[in-house]
Write a protein that holds these residues in place. Structure first.
Motif, PDB file in Angstrom:
ATOM      1  N   VAL A  81      32.948 -34.788 -56.190  1.00 58.70           N
ATOM      2  CA  VAL A  81      33.074 -34.548 -54.791  1.00 58.70           C
ATOM      3  C   VAL A  81      31.604 -33.541 -54.847  1.00 58.70           C
ATOM      4  O   VAL A  81      30.758 -33.963 -53.546  1.00 58.70           O
ATOM      5  CB  VAL A  81      34.394 -33.741 -54.214  1.00 58.70           C
ATOM      6  CG1 VAL A  81      33.814 -32.650 -53.432  1.00 58.70           C
ATOM      7  CG2 VAL A  81      35.361 -34.430 -54.271  1.00 58.70           C
ATOM      8  N   ASP A  82      31.299 -32.515 -56.178  1.00 59.97           N
ATOM      9  CA  ASP A  82      29.901 -31.579 -55.628  1.00 59.97           C
ATOM     10  C   ASP A  82      28.988 -32.628 -56.216  1.00 59.97           C
ATOM     11  O   ASP A  82      28.267 -32.467 -55.010  1.00 59.97           O
ATOM     12  CB  ASP A  82      30.177 -30.855 -57.086  1.00 59.97           C
ATOM     13  CG  ASP A  82      31.053 -29.507 -56.989  1.00 59.97           C
ATOM     14  OD1 ASP A  82      31.441 -29.231 -55.664  1.00 59.97           O
ATOM     15  OD2 ASP A  82      31.870 -29.103 -57.924  1.00 59.97           O
ATOM     16  N   GLU A 116      32.952 -33.565 -43.550  1.00 51.14           N
ATOM     17  CA  GLU A 116      34.329 -32.629 -43.742  1.00 51.14           C
ATOM     18  C   GLU A 116      35.232 -33.112 -44.115  1.00 51.14           C
ATOM     19  O   GLU A 116      35.997 -31.959 -44.890  1.00 51.14           O
ATOM     20  CB  GLU A 116      34.770 -32.763 -42.394  1.00 51.14           C
ATOM     21  CG  GLU A 116      33.660 -32.384 -40.905  1.00 51.14           C
ATOM     22  CD  GLU A 116      34.093 -32.123 -39.464  1.00 51.14           C
ATOM     23  OE1 GLU A 116      35.239 -32.967 -39.448  1.00 51.14           O
ATOM     24  OE2 GLU A 116      33.171 -32.148 -38.833  1.00 51.14           O
ATOM     25  N   ILE A 117      35.431 -33.534 -44.735  1.00 53.84           N
ATOM     26  CA  ILE A 117      36.533 -34.200 -45.525  1.00 53.84           C
ATOM     27  C   ILE A 117      36.159 -34.209 -46.625  1.00 53.84           C
ATOM     28  O   ILE A 117      37.261 -33.703 -47.689  1.00 53.84           O
ATOM     29  CB  ILE A 117      36.946 -35.221 -45.348  1.00 53.84           C
ATOM     30  CG1 ILE A 117      37.389 -36.384 -44.285  1.00 53.84           C
ATOM     31  CG2 ILE A 117      37.947 -35.991 -46.714  1.00 53.84           C
ATOM     32  CD1 ILE A 117      37.703 -37.983 -43.924  1.00 53.84           C
ATOM     33  N   LEU A 118      35.379 -34.059 -47.405  1.00 54.71           N
ATOM     34  CA  LEU A 118      35.562 -33.416 -48.212  1.00 54.71           C
ATOM     35  C   LEU A 118      34.815 -31.895 -49.178  1.00 54.71           C
ATOM     36  O   LEU A 118      35.220 -31.668 -49.945  1.00 54.71           O
ATOM     37  CB  LEU A 118      33.608 -34.474 -49.275  1.00 54.71           C
ATOM     38  CG  LEU A 118      33.898 -35.993 -49.322  1.00 54.71           C
ATOM     39  CD1 LEU A 118      31.734 -36.145 -49.410  1.00 54.71           C
ATOM     40  CD2 LEU A 118      34.443 -36.645 -50.703  1.00 54.71           C
ATOM     41  N   LYS A 119      34.564 -31.633 -48.108  1.00 53.59           N
ATOM     42  CA  LYS A 119      34.100 -29.904 -47.446  1.00 53.59           C
ATOM     43  C   LYS A 119      36.225 -29.492 -47.615  1.00 53.59           C
ATOM     44  O   LYS A 119      36.394 -28.521 -49.016  1.00 53.59           O
ATOM     45  CB  LYS A 119      33.444 -29.213 -46.745  1.00 53.59           C
ATOM     46  CG  LYS A 119      31.734 -29.974 -46.663  1.00 53.59           C
ATOM     47  CD  LYS A 119      31.522 -29.452 -45.657  1.00 53.59           C
ATOM     48  CE  LYS A 119      30.353 -28.806 -45.715  1.00 53.59           C
ATOM     49  NZ  LYS A 119      28.784 -28.541 -44.493  1.00 53.59           N
ATOM     50  N   SER A 120      37.498 -30.157 -47.469  1.00 51.97           N
ATOM     51  CA  SER A 120      38.485 -30.037 -47.421  1.00 51.97           C
ATOM     52  C   SER A 120      38.809 -30.359 -48.918  1.00 51.97           C
ATOM     53  O   SER A 120      39.593 -29.552 -48.890  1.00 51.97           O
ATOM     54  CB  SER A 120      38.973 -30.762 -46.016  1.00 51.97           C
ATOM     55  OG  SER A 120      38.049 -30.451 -44.941  1.00 51.97           O
ATOM     56  N   ILE A 121      38.265 -31.026 -49.170  1.00 52.07           N
ATOM     57  CA  ILE A 121      39.064 -31.212 -50.719  1.00 52.07           C
ATOM     58  C   ILE A 121      38.330 -30.242 -51.634  1.00 52.07           C
ATOM     59  O   ILE A 121      39.604 -29.951 -53.169  1.00 52.07           O
ATOM     60  CB  ILE A 121      38.223 -32.863 -51.095  1.00 52.07           C
ATOM     61  CG1 ILE A 121      39.671 -34.408 -50.208  1.00 52.07           C
ATOM     62  CG2 ILE A 121      38.652 -33.684 -52.769  1.00 52.07           C
ATOM     63  CD1 ILE A 121      38.747 -35.132 -50.391  1.00 52.07           C
ATOM     64  N   ASN A 179      34.567 -44.161 -56.501  1.00 45.62           N
ATOM     65  CA  ASN A 179      35.200 -43.423 -57.589  1.00 45.62           C
ATOM     66  C   ASN A 179      35.780 -42.022 -56.917  1.00 45.62           C
ATOM     67  O   ASN A 179      37.493 -42.113 -57.278  1.00 45.62           O
ATOM     68  CB  ASN A 179      34.415 -43.105 -58.289  1.00 45.62           C
ATOM     69  CG  ASN A 179      33.930 -44.392 -58.996  1.00 45.62           C
ATOM     70  OD1 ASN A 179      34.019 -45.207 -59.269  1.00 45.62           O
ATOM     71  ND2 ASN A 179      32.322 -44.211 -59.854  1.00 45.62           N
ATOM     72  N   ILE A 180      35.856 -42.279 -55.918  1.00 49.02           N
ATOM     73  CA  ILE A 180      36.584 -40.177 -55.853  1.00 49.02           C
ATOM     74  C   ILE A 180      37.676 -40.869 -54.907  1.00 49.02           C
ATOM     75  O   ILE A 180      38.760 -40.219 -55.061  1.00 49.02           O
ATOM     76  CB  ILE A 180      35.607 -39.893 -53.731  1.00 49.02           C
ATOM     77  CG1 ILE A 180      34.336 -38.931 -55.148  1.00 49.02           C
ATOM     78  CG2 ILE A 180      36.239 -38.544 -53.709  1.00 49.02           C
ATOM     79  CD1 ILE A 180      33.721 -38.045 -54.495  1.00 49.02           C
ATOM     80  N   LYS A 181      37.713 -41.956 -54.162  1.00 48.62           N
ATOM     81  CA  LYS A 181      38.880 -42.408 -53.669  1.00 48.62           C
ATOM     82  C   LYS A 181      40.339 -43.055 -54.914  1.00 48.62           C
ATOM     83  O   LYS A 181      41.174 -42.980 -54.960  1.00 48.62           O
ATOM     84  CB  LYS A 181      38.461 -43.702 -52.660  1.00 48.62           C
ATOM     85  CG  LYS A 181      37.531 -43.241 -51.413  1.00 48.62           C
ATOM     86  CD  LYS A 181      37.573 -44.486 -50.315  1.00 48.62           C
ATOM     87  CE  LYS A 181      36.895 -45.250 -50.881  1.00 48.62           C
ATOM     88  NZ  LYS A 181      36.559 -46.604 -49.434  1.00 48.62           N
ATOM     89  N   ILE A 182      39.122 -43.649 -55.988  1.00 49.27           N
ATOM     90  CA  ILE A 182      40.076 -43.895 -56.788  1.00 49.27           C
ATOM     91  C   ILE A 182      40.321 -42.810 -57.863  1.00 49.27           C
ATOM     92  O   ILE A 182      41.858 -43.233 -58.078  1.00 49.27           O
ATOM     93  CB  ILE A 182      39.243 -44.569 -57.512  1.00 49.27           C
ATOM     94  CG1 ILE A 182      38.798 -46.064 -57.530  1.00 49.27           C
ATOM     95  CG2 ILE A 182      40.209 -45.320 -58.905  1.00 49.27           C
ATOM     96  CD1 ILE A 182      38.112 -47.356 -58.177  1.00 49.27           C
ATOM     97  N   GLU A 183      40.042 -42.209 -58.235  1.00 50.64           N
ATOM     98  CA  GLU A 183      40.308 -40.429 -58.705  1.00 50.64           C
ATOM     99  C   GLU A 183      41.567 -39.980 -58.068  1.00 50.64           C
ATOM    100  O   GLU A 183      42.537 -39.618 -58.803  1.00 50.64           O
ATOM    101  CB  GLU A 183      39.459 -40.148 -59.640  1.00 50.64           C
ATOM    102  CG  GLU A 183      38.179 -40.136 -60.151  1.00 50.64           C
ATOM    103  CD  GLU A 183      38.863 -41.036 -61.369  1.00 50.64           C
ATOM    104  OE1 GLU A 183      39.771 -40.318 -61.806  1.00 50.64           O
ATOM    105  OE2 GLU A 183      37.943 -42.022 -61.745  1.00 50.64           O
TER     106      GLU A 183
END
Length: 253
Positions: A245-246, A42-47, A133-137
């Protein structure tokens, strides 16, 4: 004999209890992992949705700024030999993108819709994202790229406010005249509904007499260059986050 049967019964019952507790713990752990995975998804979709909104904002903002940048460059190069008739036609039809007011009396801000990403970072939800990597970016995107753009936009705004103060202190009747306006006039000019060509000509005739106006324009061009540079960096970083994210969504779905 009875003692042996009692011991076996005790061991059996103990094992049943231990196995039952272990199974219960395992099931709870599985349920918790499932819930965490759902929340992460859900978080990744929101992002991703928020990134799409930011991209749309940047596209529209870049169109406005690029048009204004081209016009400022033209004014700077031809300041001492301006063709007022040509300029008036541009400003008369420029609406809110190309206008005397936005160029010399107002300023452009930068407010991309980053509330969702900002909230995910600030409330700790980012910890649910398993991809480091997503968190860092994401954090770099907000702490560096976004701040770099805003710092330079702020510098441009401060430059405009400094020029505005100089206009306020001017004792020239011509300058006082170009500062006169009403909400209705601004609305009509920004919407391009009414012919204001004569007023625009008088505004430019007054402003080109000010050395500070020429200096302001050139400093604004300089500052705008850095705004655009860091906004492009912001856009590149956003695209990098989007790709990460994708890719993660393909794995989780």
């Amino acid at each position: 004999m009875k003692s042996k049967l009692g011991l076996k019964k005790f061991i059996f019952e103990t094992l049943v209890i231990i196995i039952g507790i272990s199974i219960s713990f395992w099931l709870n752990n599985m349920q918790e992992n499932s819930n965490t995975a759902k929340k992460e998804l859900e978080i990744l979709k929101s992002i991703k949705l928020n990134i799409t909104e930011i991209e749309s904002y940047i596209t529209n903002r870049r169109i406005t700024l690029d048009d204004e940048n081209d016009f400022m460059n033209y004014l700077s190069v031809h300041w001492d030999s301006l063709n007022l008739d040509s300029i008036v036609d541009v400003l008369q039809n420029g609406r809110h993108i190309k206008s005397f007011h936005n160029l010399f009396l107002d300023y452009r801000e930068f407010h991309p819709p980053i509330s969702e990403i900002s909230s995910i970072i600030n409330d700790g939800s980012i910890a649910l994202i398993s991809n480091k990597n997503i968190k860092i970016e994401l954090i770099s995107f907000m702490d560096n790229n976004y701040d770099y753009v805003n710092q330079n936009v702020k510098s441009e705004i401060e430059l405009q406010q400094s020029f505005r103060e100089e206009l306020l202190k001017s004792k020239s009747p011509e300058i006082a005249k170009i500062l006169e306006t009403t909400s209705l006039e601004l609305k009509e000019r920004f919407q391009g509904k009414i012919d204001y060509k004569n007023i625009i000509i008088n505004e430019f005739k007054a402003i080109v007499k000010l050395n500070s106006a020429k200096n302001y324009l050139n400093l604004k061009i300089r500052q705008r260059y850095w705004v655009m540079t860091f906004m492009n960096g912001f856009s590149r970083k956003l695209n990098k986050v989007k790709k990460l994210v994708d890719a993660e969504l393909l794995i989780l779905n």
